[in-house]
Design an enzyme around this catalytic site. Sequence first.
Site, short mmCIF file in Angstrom:
data_model
loop_
_atom_site.label_atom_id
_atom_site.label_comp_id
_atom_site.label_asym_id
_atom_site.label_seq_id
_atom_site.Cartn_x
_atom_site.Cartn_y
_atom_site.Cartn_z
N GLU A 221 0.90 -1.28 0.00
CA GLU A 221 -0.11 -0.09 -0.13
C GLU A 221 0.82 1.24 0.01
OE1 GLU A 221 -2.94 -0.22 3.13
OE2 GLU A 221 -4.31 -1.71 1.77
N GLU A 341 -6.27 -7.54 -1.97
CA GLU A 341 -7.08 -7.36 -0.75
C GLU A 341 -8.35 -7.14 -0.94
OE1 GLU A 341 -5.30 -5.13 2.48
OE2 GLU A 341 -3.48 -5.62 2.12
#
Length: 440
Positions: A221, A341
């Site tokens: 991320e 995710e």
Amino acid sequence: MESKWRHQKLYPILGTLGIFSLLYLNFDFHFPVVVWRLPEMAFVGVNRTRFVLLHDGRQDDFYVNGWNSYWLMQESVRAPSRRRVAQMLHRGAQMGLTVCRTWAFSDGPSPNALQLRPAVFDPTLFKALDYVLVEARKQGIRVILSLVNNLDAYGGKAQYVRWAREAGINVSSSTDSFFSHPIIKGYYKAYVKAILSRKNYFTGVKYSDEPSIFAWELINEPRCESMSCTSDLQAWIAEMAAFVKSLDQKHLVTVGLEGFYSLNSNDSHRANPGKWAAMLGSDFVNNSAIKDIDFASVHAYPHSWIPEADLEAKVKYLSRWVDAHISDGENVLKKPVLFTEVGAPLSNETGGVHDRETILKTVYNKIYESAEKREAGAGVLIWQLLVQGVDEYRDKFSFIAWKYPSTYKLILEQSCRLKNVSSEVYTRNKKDPCFSHMGK
Ligand SMILES: *[C@@H]1O[C@H](CO)[C@@H](O)[C@H](O)[C@H]1NC(C)=O
Ligand SMILES: *[C@@H]1O[C@H](CO)[C@@H](O)[C@H](O)[C@H]1NC(C)=O
Ligand SMILES: *[C@@H]1O[C@H](CO)[C@@H](O)[C@H](O)[C@H]1NC(C)=O
Ligand SMILES: *[C@@H]1O[C@H](CO)[C@@H](O)[C@H](O)[C@H]1NC(C)=O
Ligand SMILES: *[C@@H]1O[C@H](CO)[C@@H](O)[C@H](O)[C@H]1NC(C)=O
Ligand SMILES: *[C@@H]1O[C@H](CO)[C@@H](O)[C@H](O)[C@H]1NC(C)=O
């Protein structure tokens, strides 16, 4: 259409590794690890927008149903908890899941750090990671290994910046220097080199030669603190992806993006969950277009991103988000897009299972439709699965799948229908959880 479930073809058991049918008794590890009959596994490649398994002289399309369990290395350090890792991988395989994403980092002075100081490693943690790979291979699971965290958990980029400062280097207070400072980039490269050239303690196989590794993920991320770091992040991805490829040509590389679009990104930023998402320094298309990035990664958390919206609005939003990325993968990037995710919380201990399943089903259906058309939607990884006894890794999106029979069934059915559209020759093996789905 001819059934894809063709004739019996048992995995050739015992590859070269089988020679080492050894029982390792290791005192520093305090318990034995049995390494035998590791199944052969094909490496994963990319053919335009599809993942393929690379067999000798044959490619099989490979669509992914998988999950995250970021804690596997941490739980592999000590004997009593290690069986939970084996159990998680076994449970995953029982649901027909084929890929697990997990952390191959733990940076800093904390207990159970893999990297204690730049390029200084705790050998016990490294053995724990070795064990994860052995156990994954036993279960026929491939792992995506993430190499650093953007967030502070387990050290992350902030720890790298602290190390530089402690070494007397004049770095700004912003963690953005992680993406630009030559010394910090050097730390990261040294780390990557140590991981890729690591020889597995149990099998003797170098990580760069290990087929149970699906891909390397550069960073979980990535985000910038200030917009001025946007071009640094783009350059960092290009430099680090090329560095990984210079050491390892067998494995795929992805970034680890959440998938947000910058405002320059044609009209796609309309799919962002809010104005804030364009201000984080990343751009899904630009970052994923980099030559050495083999496939794009995307996350999806409608409950966190648009908390006020009702379920219907969340689903509508999520559909748009998934469509935009698959379309970019297909038409602009010409690379597979993996949703690495996808998560939804329960509203309380007993409520909200329907909501979570609705979110999951939305993405699952999009991926299946895309796979049927051989388009860029390549798979989904749930965030995240647990087993009994690993509560310390729980966040609000974590769950034990078999506690929720309808969710379990949903996951298994997605595995089986994706296997059905993949072109791999599957074993007509009663242990295959999709055996009953394929009839006799
Ligand atoms: C990609 O897949 C197509 C269709 O299955 C095949 O004809 C082609 O040879 C593959 N390309 C490469 C580079 O392997
Ligand atoms: C540290 O760097 C900043 C700007 O990058 C500079 O203004 C400052 O003088 C430097 N400090 C030292 C001690 O070199
Ligand atoms: C993409 O990156 C290039 C530099 O590599 C930059 O010039 C361009 O503005 C970027 N575009 C977007 C949409 O971020
Ligand atoms: C914008 O769209 C054009 C035309 O479809 C395409 O060639 C270009 O790569 C796109 N750029 C971005 C950053 O998506
Ligand atoms: C839990 O959540 C469900 C659905 O959101 C709700 O119907 C139920 O009343 C909640 N139960 C408790 C004890 O709060
Ligand atoms: C597998 O594909 C065949 C042919 O398209 C179809 O008839 C069958 O229902 C599928 N099975 C599953 C489990 O999706």
